[in-house]
Write a protein that holds these residues in place. Structure first.
Motif, short mmCIF file in Angstrom:
data_model
loop_
_atom_site.label_atom_id
_atom_site.label_comp_id
_atom_site.label_asym_id
_atom_site.label_seq_id
_atom_site.Cartn_x
_atom_site.Cartn_y
_atom_site.Cartn_z
N GLY A 93 0.82 -1.21 0.00
CA GLY A 93 0.00 0.00 0.00
C GLY A 93 0.85 1.26 0.00
N GLU A 94 0.21 2.39 0.24
CA GLU A 94 0.90 3.67 0.19
C GLU A 94 1.56 4.02 1.52
OE1 GLU A 94 1.23 5.29 -2.66
OE2 GLU A 94 0.09 3.66 -3.60
N LYS A 95 2.55 4.91 1.45
CA LYS A 95 3.33 5.28 2.62
C LYS A 95 2.47 5.93 3.69
CE LYS A 95 7.32 8.10 4.01
NZ LYS A 95 8.41 8.99 3.54
N ASP A 96 1.58 6.84 3.31
CA ASP A 96 0.80 7.59 4.29
C ASP A 96 -0.10 6.70 5.14
OD1 ASP A 96 1.98 9.87 3.36
OD2 ASP A 96 0.26 10.55 2.18
N ALA A 97 -0.46 5.53 4.62
CA ALA A 97 -1.36 4.63 5.35
C ALA A 97 -0.63 3.50 6.03
CB ALA A 97 -2.40 4.06 4.39
N ALA A 98 0.70 3.50 5.99
CA ALA A 98 1.49 2.40 6.55
C ALA A 98 1.66 2.55 8.05
CB ALA A 98 2.84 2.31 5.85
N HIS A 99 0.54 2.47 8.77
CA HIS A 99 0.52 2.55 10.22
C HIS A 99 -0.41 1.46 10.74
CE1 HIS A 99 2.50 6.41 9.72
NE2 HIS A 99 1.54 6.75 8.89
N TYR A 100 -0.08 0.88 11.89
CA TYR A 100 -0.77 -0.31 12.35
C TYR A 100 -2.29 -0.15 12.42
CZ TYR A 100 -2.31 -4.26 15.07
OH TYR A 100 -2.99 -5.38 15.48
N GLN A 101 -2.76 0.89 13.06
CA GLN A 101 -4.20 1.04 13.22
C GLN A 101 -4.90 1.20 11.88
OE1 GLN A 101 -5.80 0.46 15.88
NE2 GLN A 101 -4.11 0.39 17.33
N THR A 102 -4.25 1.86 10.92
CA THR A 102 -4.85 2.04 9.60
C THR A 102 -4.80 0.75 8.80
OG1 THR A 102 -4.02 4.32 9.65
CG2 THR A 102 -4.83 3.51 7.54
N VAL A 103 -3.66 0.09 8.81
CA VAL A 103 -3.52 -1.18 8.09
C VAL A 103 -4.50 -2.22 8.63
CG1 VAL A 103 -1.96 -3.12 7.63
CG2 VAL A 103 -1.12 -0.76 7.44
N SER A 104 -4.75 -2.19 9.94
CA SER A 104 -5.64 -3.17 10.56
C SER A 104 -7.08 -3.06 10.07
CB SER A 104 -5.60 -3.03 12.09
OG SER A 104 -4.34 -3.42 12.60
N SER A 105 -7.43 -1.97 9.41
CA SER A 105 -8.78 -1.84 8.85
C SER A 105 -8.98 -2.79 7.68
CB SER A 105 -9.01 -0.41 8.38
OG SER A 105 -8.23 -0.12 7.21
N GLY A 106 -7.87 -3.23 7.07
CA GLY A 106 -7.94 -4.14 5.94
C GLY A 106 -8.22 -3.45 4.61
N GLY A 107 -8.25 -2.12 4.62
CA GLY A 107 -8.61 -1.41 3.40
C GLY A 107 -7.49 -0.62 2.75
N THR A 108 -6.26 -0.81 3.22
CA THR A 108 -5.16 0.01 2.69
C THR A 108 -4.37 -0.68 1.59
OG1 THR A 108 -3.52 -0.81 4.27
CG2 THR A 108 -4.91 1.04 4.99
N GLY A 109 -4.57 -1.96 1.41
CA GLY A 109 -3.80 -2.72 0.43
C GLY A 109 -2.51 -3.30 0.97
N HIS A 110 -2.15 -2.92 2.20
CA HIS A 110 -0.93 -3.45 2.79
C HIS A 110 -1.12 -4.88 3.29
CE1 HIS A 110 -0.39 0.96 3.37
NE2 HIS A 110 0.88 0.69 3.16
N ALA A 111 -0.01 -5.58 3.42
CA ALA A 111 0.04 -6.84 4.14
C ALA A 111 1.10 -6.70 5.22
CB ALA A 111 0.41 -7.99 3.21
#
Length: 243
Positions: free
Chosen positions: A88-106
């Motif tokens: 996913g993107e850099k601005d969303a690479a934070h635990y609470q945001t990633v935990s939403s499942g909507g950022t594209g990160h793994a």
């Protein structure tokens, strides 16, 4: 599983999730071997050639990064293993945001290794054997969501070719009871996770989640790859975080 709400020294869960987990842990915590066993799988038929490079990196995702990091920190030839986020993107690479499942990160681990001591293909063999279950789609164990997907983030075209060929090899050999669902996602940037996620398995060996889900992975590494296992993990606190 409800996203984990973390403190610096442990994990707090919503009451309903905690009650359910304690019921499970109460039955199995005294016998971690009841967790899924790792399996010995064949090495990749295609691997990278020996080169002059002294260091190389690999980025792998296989569920909660605590256990994946803990495994690779104990693999000989690995000089660093950092928990973080990729996909996913850099601005969303934070635990609470990633935990939403909507950022594209793994939740991922960036592994720095010495290719003269261990190859990229050998790391993939460990990854598929003991670090996670590559047949679980968008989940690992109690953790559910795309942020817990099984994924390989190749650093170059050769890593992508090796990973793709290895997945095809394992599927053709029917090594697992179901098809491998690991995605190969090139061109993604890795972002290190927060400090409190680093070295989590080593710092919290008695935490129930670690006892049940992750310590068996370490035991499987020691059992299946005794020549690769190291007692002294390469801790981020000693090596440092690298982007």
């Amino acid at each position: 599983m409800t996203p984990r709400i973390l403190t610096r020294y442990g994990t707090r869960f919503p009451a309903h999730a905690l009650a359910a987990m304690l019921a499970v842990f109460g039955a199995v915590a005294a016998s971690p071997s009841s967790a899924q066993e790792g399996i010995a799988i064949p090495p990749p038929a295609r691997d990278e050639p020996a080169g002059q490079a002294k260091t190389e990196t690999a980025v792998l995702a296989g569920g909660c990064f605590w256990g994946v990091q803990g495994v690779f920190q104990r693999v000989a030839g690995v000089t660093n293993a950092v928990s973080g986020y990729a996909g996913g993107e850099k601005d969303a690479a934070h635990y609470q945001t990633v935990s939403s499942g909507g950022t594209g990160h793994a939740e991922s681990v960036k592994i720095t290794f010495d290719p003269s001591k261990i190859s990229y293909g050998k790391l993939l063999q460990v990854y598929f054997s003991v670090a996670h279950d590559p047949t679980e789609l968008n989940r690992q164990g109690p953790d559910v969501g795309t942020q817990y997907r099984t994924a390989i983030f190749p650093e170059n075209e050769e890593q992508a070719r090796i990973a793709k060929a290895y997945i095809a090899q394992l599927d053709q050999a029917r090594v697992f009871n179901a098809a491998i669902v690991t995605s190969i996602e090139p061109g993604r940037t890795f972002y290190p996770a927060e400090d409190y996620h680093q070295d989590y398995l080593t710092l919290n060996p008695g935490q129930p989640y670690i006892v049940y889900n992750d310590l068996p992975k370490i035991e499987n590494l020691k059992r299946i790859f005794p020549d690769l296992y190291r007692d002294d993990p390469a801790l981020v606190s000693e090596v440092g975080v690298t982007n």
